[in-house]
Scaffold this motif. Structure first.
Motif, short mmCIF file in Angstrom:
data_model
loop_
_atom_site.label_atom_id
_atom_site.label_comp_id
_atom_site.label_asym_id
_atom_site.label_seq_id
_atom_site.Cartn_x
_atom_site.Cartn_y
_atom_site.Cartn_z
N ALA A 90 0.84 -1.21 0.00
CA ALA A 90 0.00 0.00 0.00
C ALA A 90 0.87 1.25 0.00
O ALA A 90 0.58 2.21 -0.72
N ALA A 91 1.94 1.24 0.78
CA ALA A 91 2.85 2.39 0.82
C ALA A 91 3.48 2.64 -0.55
O ALA A 91 3.62 3.79 -0.98
N GLU A 92 3.85 1.57 -1.24
CA GLU A 92 4.44 1.73 -2.58
C GLU A 92 3.42 2.32 -3.55
O GLU A 92 3.75 3.18 -4.36
N GLN A 93 2.17 1.86 -3.47
CA GLN A 93 1.14 2.39 -4.37
C GLN A 93 0.81 3.84 -4.05
O GLN A 93 0.58 4.64 -4.96
N ILE A 94 0.77 4.18 -2.77
CA ILE A 94 0.52 5.58 -2.39
C ILE A 94 1.64 6.47 -2.91
O ILE A 94 1.40 7.54 -3.46
N GLY A 95 2.87 6.02 -2.75
CA GLY A 95 4.01 6.79 -3.27
C GLY A 95 3.96 6.96 -4.77
O GLY A 95 4.24 8.04 -5.30
N GLU A 96 3.55 5.89 -5.48
CA GLU A 96 3.45 5.98 -6.94
C GLU A 96 2.33 6.95 -7.34
O GLU A 96 2.51 7.76 -8.25
N ALA A 97 1.19 6.88 -6.67
CA ALA A 97 0.09 7.80 -6.98
C ALA A 97 0.50 9.24 -6.70
O ALA A 97 0.18 10.15 -7.48
N TYR A 98 1.23 9.45 -5.62
CA TYR A 98 1.71 10.81 -5.29
C TYR A 98 2.64 11.32 -6.40
O TYR A 98 2.52 12.45 -6.84
N ILE A 100 2.71 10.41 -9.53
CA ILE A 100 1.93 10.65 -10.75
C ILE A 100 1.26 12.02 -10.68
O ILE A 100 1.30 12.80 -11.64
N ILE A 101 0.66 12.31 -9.53
CA ILE A 101 -0.04 13.59 -9.37
C ILE A 101 0.94 14.75 -9.42
O ILE A 101 0.69 15.76 -10.06
N VAL A 102 2.09 14.60 -8.78
CA VAL A 102 3.09 15.66 -8.79
C VAL A 102 3.67 15.83 -10.19
O VAL A 102 3.93 16.94 -10.64
N ALA A 103 3.83 14.74 -10.93
CA ALA A 103 4.37 14.82 -12.29
C ALA A 103 3.40 15.52 -13.23
O ALA A 103 3.82 16.15 -14.20
N ASP A 104 2.08 15.42 -12.96
CA ASP A 104 1.11 16.13 -13.80
C ASP A 104 1.26 17.63 -13.70
O ASP A 104 0.92 18.36 -14.63
N VAL A 105 1.78 18.10 -12.59
CA VAL A 105 1.94 19.54 -12.39
C VAL A 105 3.21 20.06 -13.05
O VAL A 105 3.32 21.22 -13.40
N ALA A 106 4.19 19.19 -13.25
CA ALA A 106 5.50 19.59 -13.80
C ALA A 106 5.37 20.06 -15.25
O ALA A 106 4.45 19.68 -15.97
N ALA A 137 -8.36 7.39 -5.80
CA ALA A 137 -8.19 6.71 -4.50
C ALA A 137 -7.25 7.52 -3.61
O ALA A 137 -7.47 7.64 -2.40
N TYR A 138 -6.21 8.09 -4.21
CA TYR A 138 -5.28 8.93 -3.44
C TYR A 138 -6.00 10.15 -2.89
O TYR A 138 -5.80 10.52 -1.73
N ASP A 139 -6.82 10.80 -3.73
CA ASP A 139 -7.58 11.97 -3.26
C ASP A 139 -8.49 11.60 -2.09
O ASP A 139 -8.56 12.32 -1.09
#
Length: 198
Positions: A90-98, A100-106, A137-139
């Motif tokens: 779960a921690a790995e998936q949360i980190g990956e989702a985070y 992805i979201i941060v990369a969308d802003v770049a 799910a992250y949101d």
């Protein structure tokens, strides 16, 4: 001495010899495997290091340093038994989702060249759907843990140790550990809810 095999006591000159002592013959026998020569402590440590990593390609120091390197905070919690494998996943998936979201802003660049598609429409759509589900799910997960999001994201995403994150955010160690395990278990609930909604 370095770069060569460890020196051994020379046994060729001490082969069993027959000596005449009066009228009787005496046979002197040496031990079957000679002991290594004693070395100075610093040299002994260096030779032992080289012998320990002689089966690997590369320098012994590099392998020794890589072995001693400290693993991440979540990996240490998993090794100590504070987290189980589902919570680690779960921690790995949360980190990956985070990420992805941060990369969308770049800021991104694009190539305007024509692209040739290899017929991966189905797989691409599944990846997009999985990405959207993970983001939603992250949101949802982030809204649920809103008050404790900063210490939990420090531990999960930024690899800050549990003790340091607890101290920074004014939490006790048992409470920080409990919040972390509950938040990681909550991730699966949020992800299942988003998958059912899709």
């Amino acid at each position: 001495m370095l770069g060569r095999p460890r020196p051994r006591i020379d046994t060729a000159s001490q082969m069993p010899r027959r000596k005449k002592k009066g009228s009787r013959r005496v046979v002197v026998r040496l031990p079957s495997s000679p002991a290594p020569m004693p070395l100075a402590p610093a040299i002994e440590a260096r030779v032992a290091l080289r012998e320990r990593w002689s089966h690997k390609q590369g320098t012994a120091e590099t392998h020794d340093h890589a072995e001693r390197r400290r693993s991440g905070s979540l990996a240490r919690l998993f090794e100590s038994g504070a987290l189980d494998k589902d919570q680690l996943a779960a921690a790995e998936q949360i980190g990956e989702a985070y990420r992805i979201i941060v990369a969308d802003v770049a800021v991104r660049t694009a190539s305007l060249e024509a692209r040739v598609d290899g017929g991966v429409h189905g797989r691409l759509e599944e990846e997009r759907l999985g990405r959207i589900q993970a983001e939603r799910a992250y949101d949802s997960w982030r809204d649920t843990i809103a008050r404790f999001a900063d210490p939990l994201l420090d531990i999960i995403v930024h690899d800050v140790g549990l003790t340091i994150a607890a101290r920074r955010h004014g939490l006790s160690m048992p409470r920080a550990r409990r919040l972390l395990t509950v938040a990681l278990d909550l991730w699966w609930t949020c992800l299942a809810r988003e998958r059912r909604a899709a």
